[in-house]
Motif scaffolding. Sequence first.
Motif, mmCIF file in Angstrom:
data_model
loop_
_atom_site.group_PDB
_atom_site.id
_atom_site.type_symbol
_atom_site.label_atom_id
_atom_site.label_comp_id
_atom_site.label_asym_id
_atom_site.label_seq_id
_atom_site.Cartn_x
_atom_site.Cartn_y
_atom_site.Cartn_z
ATOM 1 N N THR A 87 2.474 16.588 5.233
ATOM 2 C CA THR A 87 1.498 16.419 4.161
ATOM 3 C C THR A 87 0.133 16.042 4.742
ATOM 4 O O THR A 87 -0.898 16.576 4.326
ATOM 5 C CB THR A 87 1.965 15.328 3.175
ATOM 6 O OG1 THR A 87 3.272 15.660 2.726
ATOM 7 C CG2 THR A 87 1.047 15.233 1.992
ATOM 8 N N GLN A 139 0.295 8.580 -5.241
ATOM 9 C CA GLN A 139 -0.071 9.197 -3.971
ATOM 10 C C GLN A 139 0.019 10.715 -4.041
ATOM 11 O O GLN A 139 -0.694 11.411 -3.326
ATOM 12 C CB GLN A 139 0.753 8.629 -2.826
ATOM 13 C CG GLN A 139 2.234 8.610 -3.015
ATOM 14 C CD GLN A 139 2.913 7.880 -1.857
ATOM 15 O OE1 GLN A 139 2.266 7.261 -1.027
ATOM 16 N NE2 GLN A 139 4.221 7.969 -1.787
ATOM 17 N N LEU A 145 8.187 15.020 6.386
ATOM 18 C CA LEU A 145 7.617 15.261 5.060
ATOM 19 C C LEU A 145 6.195 14.684 4.960
ATOM 20 O O LEU A 145 5.252 15.374 4.577
ATOM 21 C CB LEU A 145 8.520 14.604 4.012
ATOM 22 C CG LEU A 145 8.478 15.101 2.580
ATOM 23 C CD1 LEU A 145 8.781 16.579 2.523
ATOM 24 C CD2 LEU A 145 9.497 14.349 1.746
ATOM 25 N N SER A 170 -3.626 0.296 -4.215
ATOM 26 C CA SER A 170 -2.673 -0.764 -3.866
ATOM 27 C C SER A 170 -2.593 -1.808 -4.968
ATOM 28 O O SER A 170 -1.503 -2.264 -5.330
ATOM 29 C CB SER A 170 -3.068 -1.461 -2.570
ATOM 30 O OG SER A 170 -3.401 -0.528 -1.606
ATOM 31 N N LEU A 212 -2.623 8.115 5.313
ATOM 32 C CA LEU A 212 -3.816 8.950 5.178
ATOM 33 C C LEU A 212 -5.057 8.195 5.653
ATOM 34 O O LEU A 212 -5.866 8.710 6.437
ATOM 35 C CB LEU A 212 -3.962 9.328 3.703
ATOM 36 C CG LEU A 212 -4.907 10.435 3.306
ATOM 37 C CD1 LEU A 212 -4.446 11.730 3.921
ATOM 38 C CD2 LEU A 212 -4.924 10.580 1.786
ATOM 39 N N ALA A 213 -5.174 6.943 5.207
ATOM 40 C CA ALA A 213 -6.348 6.147 5.570
ATOM 41 C C ALA A 213 -6.370 5.886 7.075
ATOM 42 O O ALA A 213 -7.416 6.026 7.727
ATOM 43 C CB ALA A 213 -6.335 4.828 4.805
ATOM 44 N N ILE A 214 -5.219 5.532 7.646
ATOM 45 C CA ILE A 214 -5.186 5.250 9.085
ATOM 46 C C ILE A 214 -5.556 6.491 9.884
ATOM 47 O O ILE A 214 -6.409 6.451 10.775
ATOM 48 C CB ILE A 214 -3.795 4.755 9.519
ATOM 49 C CG1 ILE A 214 -3.428 3.474 8.765
ATOM 50 C CG2 ILE A 214 -3.759 4.489 11.012
ATOM 51 C CD1 ILE A 214 -1.995 3.077 8.934
ATOM 52 N N ILE A 255 0.862 -1.181 0.000
ATOM 53 C CA ILE A 255 0.000 0.000 0.000
ATOM 54 C C ILE A 255 0.902 1.236 0.000
ATOM 55 O O ILE A 255 1.763 1.351 0.855
ATOM 56 C CB ILE A 255 -0.903 0.033 1.251
ATOM 57 C CG1 ILE A 255 -1.612 -1.312 1.417
ATOM 58 C CG2 ILE A 255 -1.909 1.160 1.167
ATOM 59 C CD1 ILE A 255 -2.413 -1.418 2.692
ATOM 60 N N PRO A 256 0.728 2.134 -0.984
ATOM 61 C CA PRO A 256 1.596 3.303 -1.026
ATOM 62 C C PRO A 256 1.584 4.067 0.310
ATOM 63 O O PRO A 256 0.523 4.289 0.898
ATOM 64 C CB PRO A 256 0.998 4.148 -2.152
ATOM 65 C CG PRO A 256 0.321 3.170 -3.043
ATOM 66 C CD PRO A 256 -0.181 2.079 -2.153
ATOM 67 N N GLU A 257 2.798 4.430 0.738
ATOM 68 C CA GLU A 257 3.040 5.058 2.042
ATOM 69 C C GLU A 257 2.028 6.125 2.473
ATOM 70 O O GLU A 257 1.356 5.993 3.488
ATOM 71 C CB GLU A 257 4.409 5.731 1.966
ATOM 72 C CG GLU A 257 5.352 5.402 3.071
ATOM 73 C CD GLU A 257 6.760 5.896 2.739
ATOM 74 O OE1 GLU A 257 6.902 7.082 2.360
ATOM 75 O OE2 GLU A 257 7.707 5.098 2.854
ATOM 76 N N LEU A 258 1.963 7.166 1.655
ATOM 77 C CA LEU A 258 1.149 8.313 2.042
ATOM 78 C C LEU A 258 -0.331 7.933 2.122
ATOM 79 O O LEU A 258 -1.048 8.343 3.042
ATOM 80 C CB LEU A 258 1.344 9.454 1.033
ATOM 81 C CG LEU A 258 0.456 10.668 1.250
ATOM 82 C CD1 LEU A 258 0.849 11.399 2.511
ATOM 83 C CD2 LEU A 258 0.537 11.621 0.071
ATOM 84 N N ILE A 259 -0.774 7.118 1.181
ATOM 85 C CA ILE A 259 -2.188 6.748 1.146
ATOM 86 C C ILE A 259 -2.542 5.886 2.344
ATOM 87 O O ILE A 259 -3.597 6.054 2.966
ATOM 88 C CB ILE A 259 -2.490 6.025 -0.187
ATOM 89 C CG1 ILE A 259 -2.449 7.058 -1.304
ATOM 90 C CG2 ILE A 259 -3.845 5.344 -0.148
ATOM 91 C CD1 ILE A 259 -2.410 6.484 -2.677
ATOM 92 N N PHE A 260 -1.638 4.998 2.720
ATOM 93 C CA PHE A 260 -1.829 4.161 3.895
ATOM 94 C C PHE A 260 -1.949 5.034 5.148
ATOM 95 O O PHE A 260 -2.912 4.931 5.925
ATOM 96 C CB PHE A 260 -0.637 3.201 4.009
ATOM 97 C CG PHE A 260 -0.868 2.015 4.884
ATOM 98 C CD1 PHE A 260 -2.131 1.701 5.353
ATOM 99 C CD2 PHE A 260 0.198 1.203 5.259
ATOM 100 C CE1 PHE A 260 -2.328 0.592 6.155
ATOM 101 C CE2 PHE A 260 0.010 0.098 6.068
ATOM 102 C CZ PHE A 260 -1.259 -0.202 6.521
ATOM 103 N N PHE A 296 3.204 19.543 -1.638
ATOM 104 C CA PHE A 296 2.201 20.588 -1.373
ATOM 105 C C PHE A 296 2.829 21.981 -1.421
ATOM 106 O O PHE A 296 2.180 22.945 -1.795
ATOM 107 C CB PHE A 296 1.482 20.337 -0.046
ATOM 108 C CG PHE A 296 2.335 20.378 1.188
ATOM 109 C CD1 PHE A 296 2.556 21.565 1.856
ATOM 110 C CD2 PHE A 296 2.888 19.207 1.709
ATOM 111 C CE1 PHE A 296 3.327 21.596 3.013
ATOM 112 C CE2 PHE A 296 3.652 19.231 2.867
ATOM 113 C CZ PHE A 296 3.883 20.439 3.510
#
Lengths: 310, 337
Positions: free
Chosen positions: A244, B274, A240, B312, A159-161, A152-157, B146
Amino acid sequence: MSQDLKTSSVAIEGLNDSALKVRLKRNLEIIQNVLENPTTVIGLIIVILMLLMALLAPIITEPNMPDPYQMPRDWKAARSAPLTPGHVLGTTNRGGDVFYGVVWGARTSLKLSLIVVCLTVVVGVTIGSIAGIVGGKVDEILMRVVDVFLSIPELIFALAIAAILGPSFTNIILALVVVFWVKYARIMRAQVIRIKQREYVDAARVMGDSKMQIYLKDILPNSFSPVMVQATLDMGNIVLVGATLSFIGLSEAGIAEWGVLVSEGQAGISAGRWWASTFPGLMVFLWALAFNLVGDGLRDVLDPRTETKR
Amino acid sequence: MQIRDYIIRRLLVLPVLIIGTSIIVFALTRIGGSPIGIYLSHEMNPAEVQEMKERFHLDKPVPVQYFYWIKGVTQGDLGWSGVASAPVVDVFPKKFAATMELAIAAGIVAVSLGIALGTFAGARRNKLADHIIRVVSVSGASMPLFWFAILLLIIFWVWLGWFPIGRSDPNLFEAIPHPTGFYTIDALLAGNFAAFRDAVWHLIMPAVALGYGATAIIARMMRSSLIEELQEDYVDAAKAKGLAERVVLKKHARRNALIPTVTVIGLTFGFLLQGTVVAEIIFRWPGLGRWMASAVLRGDQATIMTYVMFTSILFLIVNLVVDIIYANLDRRVVLGE
């Protein structure tokens, strides 16, 4: 016989002593080598300045009471341009002093990155060590879990958590820990497996050291450098990603954090008020850049074989 | 191991990873509590609430709920998006097209610029141009998207007024049909050049912002692998043979240097994916990322689950494809580990 044992133990002590000296000398050499690279030195200087700013924040600016991590609001001076008396870097639409946010943001970032790095190193090193030492089914299962986390891409993971836990700074810390421990588990497992096959570990085993002793005395100290390199890089990456998440809106609004401040400053951009987003964003950039430069420099010296990936 | 076996093995692992991811995503959303809230209103009495719970299987144990979710997903039921006030399935395709258009544009920027800059720098090692490009590429990995995006916005939108924000001029795009959802392609298909120009114009700033980080990564890899290639014996041999330096660089060294760069290009795909969340917020791009951002802030679980699962899976597939391409390009790669 007992005399024999005694002399040999003295001899071993003498060996330990010189081994210590060798290690010390090697560490000095490493530091010298690190300092030979000019970009590493630049990174190091920025890191030191950032740390000083974070530590001296209450002296640089007057803390906002009762909670200094909240932005002070000076509604009368809202939308001031930089170099306004009392507001060196200007203010936001909502009267937040940008300079205060920049300075206290360093303290927030230091808090964030230190907590997350410490927790992820502990969790990752523990899990990686277990996988490497126990091996077999346990290793197989743990590594599949690691693979899933990495898919799972880092930022998206993160973000979801953070989204599920609800917007707060503490939850950002939690989310980052869940996402960032994986690399340490991988690094540690590889190290354990590599070192386990070394001759000196065989020697220790023959001499009757227990598994735990071997782990603590041989494996753990020798795995230090790659973990150290990753931790240095992550000091930057965590800020970083954390900034974000804050920018997207997952921190409490109004805290003195760079991402929050950039987001707050966005409201003034179309009217030409560029400063409220520009300065705190620059800080995030410099922070991440500095730790990346130092981390790369460390890697070049400590572990010259690995390529720079990503 | 043979390439065919390697591919088969990787394909067999893929479903395991996807199922693992789905378990994590599901467990995660249930930590946040039952999603029953979005189906209820204040006028409902307890019996009606119970009925709703039964209707969405939320009275069952969590593991059982997982299977109902998976069953729904395989039947095309992704749940209700509170943010979009519509079923996720209905909103998804249009937003997906918007995001892919942006990500692909950013990818084109990153790959072409990254390879060009990396080659340029690598061929002029330790000259001024090399140093400048190195600074740019080192800073790329540390650049908060950003912030970079906002800087572009301030300079090119507020100060210079060169580029617009948003995705298109609605006046131009209301008139043409949208068979693909990619505005640039739709405009071309409709033969409307003004609309095409408008779509490209809107794309440039977000694509550059989003592509910058990836450009830096690719340029860095290209530079270092080109430098490595230029030290190989075959380069000297080619030069000794009398080939012009330019030809040696383009036909020999650059081609070989591209091999490791391909892997990095694959890695940057996750980076781009992302990044769309942030880029879409700042440039008001109506895609998946911006949808996800509002879903995150409003606890819209169906959208979050779909988005995380989708990205994913996409990420896994791209990585697989990249590994296979890499294995085919470079037969020296040891497969299996």
